[in-house]
Structure formats: structure tokens, C-alpha cells
Design an enzyme around this catalytic site. Structure first.
Site, short mmCIF file in Angstrom:
data_model
loop_
_atom_site.label_atom_id
_atom_site.label_comp_id
_atom_site.label_asym_id
_atom_site.label_seq_id
_atom_site.Cartn_x
_atom_site.Cartn_y
_atom_site.Cartn_z
N ALA A 255 -6.14 -13.34 5.76
CA ALA A 255 -4.91 -14.02 5.27
C ALA A 255 -4.48 -14.89 6.72
CB ALA A 255 -3.24 -13.25 5.36
N LYS B 221 -3.12 -4.97 2.53
CA LYS B 221 -3.57 -3.58 2.58
C LYS B 221 -3.10 -2.42 2.54
CE LYS B 221 -6.79 -4.36 6.20
NZ LYS B 221 -8.37 -4.23 5.79
N TYR C 180 2.36 -8.88 11.52
CA TYR C 180 1.11 -8.25 10.16
C TYR C 180 1.39 -8.40 8.66
CZ TYR C 180 -3.64 -5.87 8.77
OH TYR C 180 -3.63 -5.75 8.11
N GLY D 162 -18.28 -7.63 5.40
CA GLY D 162 -17.63 -7.73 6.88
C GLY D 162 -17.69 -8.15 8.56
N ASP E 164 -18.95 -14.63 0.09
CA ASP E 164 -17.99 -15.73 0.86
C ASP E 164 -16.82 -14.55 -1.23
OD1 ASP E 164 -15.31 -16.59 0.30
OD2 ASP E 164 -16.35 -18.30 0.66
N VAL E 165 -16.09 -14.14 -0.90
CA VAL E 165 -15.99 -12.98 -2.26
C VAL E 165 -14.35 -13.91 -2.20
CG1 VAL E 165 -16.49 -11.09 -1.49
CG2 VAL E 165 -13.81 -11.79 -0.46
N SER F 177 -16.74 -5.82 15.90
CA SER F 177 -16.23 -5.14 14.67
C SER F 177 -15.89 -3.93 13.99
CB SER F 177 -16.77 -6.21 13.35
OG SER F 177 -18.03 -5.67 13.21
N ILE F 178 -15.74 -3.24 14.18
CA ILE F 178 -15.16 -1.62 12.58
C ILE F 178 -16.90 -2.05 12.05
CG2 ILE F 178 -14.21 -0.12 11.56
CD1 ILE F 178 -11.95 -1.44 12.93
#
Length: 170
Positions: A95, A164, A157, A13, A64-65, A19-20
Site C-alpha cells: 500500500a 488483507k 494499518y 515476495g 512485478d504483479v 522476511s517471513i
């Protein structure tokens, strides 16, 4: 000796150095872990390769999941470098953009709902199930990333909040 010396971590990811997942990877590396990375598509491949080099890793694999069999293919490739590993970093979420604006009731479609859940939540379950034979010891570490929108309504969101929440229950 560094805290994570001798540990191996699979990171899914990373999108950029902001990115985190990159922050987590960099911290793992600084603490001695050996890293392997995945990228979703060719558009992200060069970025992930550059970041992997910063972590002194040459293990970079497509995954690619959303595509059936991609997790198994990635783990097969990983097994040519590692027979086992200790840590999974799951930093995957998606999403459709149009599902993330406006009113949740008006904007959420069945396909968007299923896509958000499949990529953001089910992929963690599938990844852990398929990686289980390679996970080292009795207590491997699995880390996934959530957001406040999983427990509280957040403007725009929308379906990601529900996905999530599913991830957290997962």
C-alpha cells in the site's frame, strides 16, 4: 527421505533474510523442496539471488504483479526449468506509504485502495489462475500471508487491513 523431497515450490515476495517468505523458503529447503524465486525489481534482484543460492536454486525470475502480463511472463520462464510444481508461496503486499499513517477515512484514496487490493489480494487469484496448468496433481498447496489487521482495526494499518481481509476471502 525428507518430508518435502521431490516437491517444487515457487516463492514470491522475499525482500530480505528477515522476511517471513525467507523463513518459509528456508524451511521448505531444509525439508527437501526444490525452490524457484521471483523478485519485484532490480533493487531486490541481488538480495533474492543471494538467498536463492543459499537454497541451492538458480531459478530467479522478475515478476512485478502490478504490471500487466508479468505473471504470465514469469510462468513462461519458469516452464523452461519446470514443467509442473506443487507449492505457491504468495508473500506479496503493498500500500502506498501515505495511506498507512493517520486516519483511515482521511488518508485512503481510490488509487491507494485499488493498488493495495490489486497487489495484496488480486495477485493471488491471478497467480493461481495462470499457474493452474502447471500445478501438480489434484491438491497443490497455496500459501499466502495475512495479518491480524484483516479482522481487527490496527493503528495505521488502514487500507492494508481491508486488502488483507480481501486476501483472506480470496
Amino acid at each position: 527421505m525428507k518430508f518435502l523431497e521431490g516437491k517444487k515450490a515457487l516463492v514470491l515476495g522475499i525482500a530480505s533474510n528477515r522476511s517471513i517468505a525467507w523463513g518459509i523458503s528456508d524451511s521448505l529447503r531444509r525439508n527437501g523442496a526444490e525452490l524457484a524465486f521471483t523478485y519485484q525489481n532490480d533493487k531486490l534482484k541481488d538480495r533474492v539471488e543471494k538467498l536463492a543460492k543459499e537454497c541451492e536454486s538458480d531459478i530467479i525470475m522478475p515478476c512485478d504483479v502490478s504490471v500487466e502480463g508479468n505473471i504470465n511472463n514469469m510462468l513462461d520462464k519458469l516452464s523452461s526449468s519446470w514443467s509442473e510444481f506443487d507449492i505457491i508461496i504468495h508473500s506479496l503486499a503493498f500500500a502506498p506509504r501515505e495511506e498507512l499513517e493517520g486516519n483511515y477515512l482521511d488518508k485512503t484514496t481510490k488509487n491507494g485502495f485499488l493498488s493495495a487490493h490489486s497487489i495484496s489480494s488480486f495477485s493471488l487469484l491471478e497467480l493461481c489462475k495462470e499457474a493452474k496448468p502447471m500445478l501438480k496433481g489434484k491438491n497443490p498447496s497455496v500459501i499466502s500471508l495475512s495479518y491480524l489487521g484483516a479482522v481487527r482495526g490496527m493503528p495505521n494499518y488502514n487500507v492494508m487491513g481491508v486488502a488483507k481481509a480481501s486476501l483472506e476471502a480470496n
